[in-house]
Design a protein around this motif. Structure first.
Motif, mmCIF file in Angstrom:
data_model
loop_
_atom_site.group_PDB
_atom_site.id
_atom_site.type_symbol
_atom_site.label_atom_id
_atom_site.label_comp_id
_atom_site.label_asym_id
_atom_site.label_seq_id
_atom_site.Cartn_x
_atom_site.Cartn_y
_atom_site.Cartn_z
ATOM 1 N N GLY A 110 -37.925 -18.298 -48.685
ATOM 2 C CA GLY A 110 -36.558 -18.222 -49.191
ATOM 3 C C GLY A 110 -35.997 -16.805 -49.201
ATOM 4 N N GLY A 112 -35.424 -15.095 -46.747
ATOM 5 C CA GLY A 112 -34.529 -14.924 -45.596
ATOM 6 C C GLY A 112 -35.291 -14.394 -44.394
ATOM 7 N N LYS A 113 -36.592 -14.649 -44.395
ATOM 8 C CA LYS A 113 -37.479 -14.113 -43.356
ATOM 9 C C LYS A 113 -37.189 -14.674 -41.968
ATOM 10 C CE LYS A 113 -41.553 -14.699 -44.830
ATOM 11 N NZ LYS A 113 -42.040 -15.637 -43.814
ATOM 12 N N THR A 114 -37.051 -15.997 -41.908
ATOM 13 C CA THR A 114 -36.825 -16.623 -40.596
ATOM 14 C C THR A 114 -35.479 -16.196 -40.014
ATOM 15 O OG1 THR A 114 -37.999 -18.484 -41.551
ATOM 16 C CG2 THR A 114 -36.989 -18.838 -39.414
ATOM 17 N N THR A 115 -34.481 -16.162 -40.866
ATOM 18 C CA THR A 115 -33.158 -15.708 -40.436
ATOM 19 C C THR A 115 -33.237 -14.262 -39.968
ATOM 20 O OG1 THR A 115 -32.274 -17.096 -42.206
ATOM 21 C CG2 THR A 115 -30.734 -15.549 -41.184
ATOM 22 N N GLN A 146 -37.687 -24.231 -37.615
ATOM 23 C CA GLN A 146 -36.588 -23.376 -38.101
ATOM 24 C C GLN A 146 -36.513 -22.070 -37.298
ATOM 25 O OE1 GLN A 146 -37.014 -22.901 -42.333
ATOM 26 N NE2 GLN A 146 -35.305 -21.481 -42.373
ATOM 27 N N LYS A 251 -29.605 -10.534 -48.151
ATOM 28 C CA LYS A 251 -28.582 -11.072 -49.060
ATOM 29 C C LYS A 251 -27.854 -9.965 -49.823
ATOM 30 C CE LYS A 251 -31.518 -15.113 -49.224
ATOM 31 N NZ LYS A 251 -32.035 -16.250 -49.917
ATOM 32 N N ASP A 253 -25.039 -9.182 -49.300
ATOM 33 C CA ASP A 253 -23.654 -9.637 -49.431
ATOM 34 C C ASP A 253 -23.447 -10.390 -50.746
ATOM 35 O OD1 ASP A 253 -25.509 -11.394 -48.074
ATOM 36 O OD2 ASP A 253 -23.874 -12.828 -47.887
ATOM 37 N N SER A 276 -29.816 -6.896 -44.492
ATOM 38 C CA SER A 276 -29.242 -8.141 -43.984
ATOM 39 C C SER A 276 -28.167 -8.553 -44.979
ATOM 40 C CB SER A 276 -30.371 -9.173 -43.928
ATOM 41 O OG SER A 276 -29.878 -10.437 -43.641
ATOM 42 N N GLU A 279 -24.777 -14.569 -43.434
ATOM 43 C CA GLU A 279 -25.423 -15.698 -42.751
ATOM 44 C C GLU A 279 -25.303 -15.576 -41.228
ATOM 45 O OE1 GLU A 279 -26.475 -18.870 -44.366
ATOM 46 O OE2 GLU A 279 -25.683 -18.637 -46.395
HETATM 47 P P1 GDP Z 1 -37.373 -17.860 -45.329
HETATM 48 O O1 GDP Z 1 -37.882 -19.002 -46.141
HETATM 49 O O2 GDP Z 1 -37.786 -16.550 -45.923
HETATM 50 O O3 GDP Z 1 -37.695 -17.954 -43.878
HETATM 51 O O4 GDP Z 1 -35.786 -17.874 -45.518
HETATM 52 P P2 GDP Z 1 -34.620 -18.349 -44.549
HETATM 53 O O5 GDP Z 1 -34.475 -17.411 -43.408
HETATM 54 O O6 GDP Z 1 -34.783 -19.766 -44.249
HETATM 55 O O7 GDP Z 1 -33.363 -18.104 -45.509
HETATM 56 C C1 GDP Z 1 -33.183 -18.803 -46.722
HETATM 57 C C2 GDP Z 1 -31.697 -19.021 -46.942
HETATM 58 O O8 GDP Z 1 -31.034 -17.778 -47.148
HETATM 59 C C3 GDP Z 1 -30.982 -19.659 -45.758
HETATM 60 O O9 GDP Z 1 -30.055 -20.580 -46.261
HETATM 61 C C4 GDP Z 1 -30.276 -18.503 -45.079
HETATM 62 O O10 GDP Z 1 -29.107 -18.895 -44.402
HETATM 63 C C5 GDP Z 1 -29.946 -17.615 -46.249
HETATM 64 N N1 GDP Z 1 -29.860 -16.200 -45.892
HETATM 65 C C6 GDP Z 1 -30.744 -15.449 -45.191
HETATM 66 N N2 GDP Z 1 -30.345 -14.165 -45.093
HETATM 67 C C7 GDP Z 1 -29.147 -14.085 -45.749
HETATM 68 C C8 GDP Z 1 -28.221 -13.013 -46.025
HETATM 69 O O11 GDP Z 1 -28.399 -11.847 -45.650
HETATM 70 N N3 GDP Z 1 -27.120 -13.344 -46.734
HETATM 71 C C9 GDP Z 1 -26.885 -14.603 -47.176
HETATM 72 N N4 GDP Z 1 -25.769 -14.831 -47.877
HETATM 73 N N5 GDP Z 1 -27.733 -15.618 -46.954
HETATM 74 C C10 GDP Z 1 -28.854 -15.371 -46.253
#
Ligand code: GDP
Length: 298
Positions: A110, A112-115, A146, A251, A253, A276, A279
């Protein structure tokens, strides 16, 4: 992020603006208000203490007493000290001299690693690199998928274990991926590792095993800046359990109070390398301490 902190600091500076000379009482009052503003923004206490003591020390010195505009000089000092606690210089990625550069990502689920993995891949492409993403997060059934979806968004290939071969071993996947990258002439390999909802030993061990196996050029700890003081705790746990070279704040933002961003460098001793802030795949850049300080004092 930082809206409240910015407002509070602006009010603090307004109180001394126009004064031709600042008394010790003015300086103490200003320091006290800065302290409260930082604590309210969730900045870690040791960082607040050190910051305020530096400001006070400098505010009492000649650079302020001899300034034409003491209030402006204080703002300048606060700006400089903010840049310092945010890490000073922008820290850039180190690329391997030979063979592909290996970047490993670690952090909680959660965060935001994958993103981030895809954003980083896109950014690297813009720098003229040929990146490859690696799905070494085999813990969550959906994680590989994902990463593949995100990889497609930025048009970067994703190396993943063959479906139907069982859960697979993330260490082997990461190793195989580097061989594949060499064969296919990718010059940067981004390894996404498993995250959990909380810190646990198994997660740490797995990440540490991957790190030992692939000897990354950069290990980046990815952390959600919205989680406030917990970001610092998690950062410390990953530093002890896995070790890393730099931090990525995600996040930014959001409307969190920003304390994580202001505490993490001082507490961990590691630089924030990327930020980052949205989205969209392009909502990502190198982290520039001076620009961040500028935004806080805007
Ligand atoms: P992971 O579990 O660490 O791989 O996390 P994800 O990449 O799946 O991100 C978790 C949620 O956070 C997703 O809904 C993303 O769209 C959101 N997200 C990731 N980076 C950002 C960011 O920089 N800003 C915002 N607002 N949302 C983000």
């Amino acid at each position: 992020m930082f809206a409240t902190l910015s407002d509070r600091l602006a009010t603090t500076f307004k109180n001394i603006r126009g004064k031709g000379r600042l008394t010790d009482a003015d300086i103490d009052a200003t320091a006290r208000e800065i302290r409260i503003a930082l604590l309210e923004a969730d900045v870690a206490l040791p960082v607040v203490r050190e910051f305020v003591s530096r400001i006070k020390e400098r505010a009492r010195g000649e650079e302020v007493s001899q300034a034409l505009n003491p209030a402006q000089q204080i703002v300048k000092i606060v700006n400089e000290e903010l840049v310092t606690i945010l890490g000073g210089e922008t820290r850039r990625l180190r690329y391997a001299k030979n063979g592909p550069t290996v970047i490993m990502l670690a952090g909680l689920q959660g965060a935001g690693k994958t993103t981030l993995a895809a954003k980083l891949a896109l950014w690297l492409k813009e720098q003229g690199k040929a990146p490859m993403l690696v799905a070494a997060d085999l813990q969550r059934p959906n994680a590989v998928n994902q990463l593949q979806v995100n990889g497609e968004r930025v048009n970067v290939p994703v190396f993943a274990p063959e479906p139907g071969n069982g859960v697979g071993n993330p260490v082997e996947v990461a190793r195989d991926a580097i061989e594949e990258a060499k064969r296919k002439l990718h010059d940067v390999v981004i390894v996404d590792t498993a995250g959990r909802l909380g810190i646990d030993e198994e997660l740490m061990k797995q990440a540490a095993d991957i790190k030992a196996a692939v000897n990354p050029d950069e290990v980046l700890f990815v952390v959600d800046a919205m989680i406030g003081q917990d970001a610092v705790k998690t950062a410390q746990a990953f530093l002890d359990g896995v070790g890393y070279d730099g931090v990525v704040l995600t996040k930014l933002d959001g409307d969190a109070r920003g304390g994580a961003a202001l505490s993490i460098v001082q507490i961990t001793g590691k630089p924030v390398m990327f930020a980052s802030n949205g989205e969209k795949m392009t909502d990502f850049d190198l982290f520039h301490p001076d620009r961040m300080a500028g935004r806080i004092l805007d």
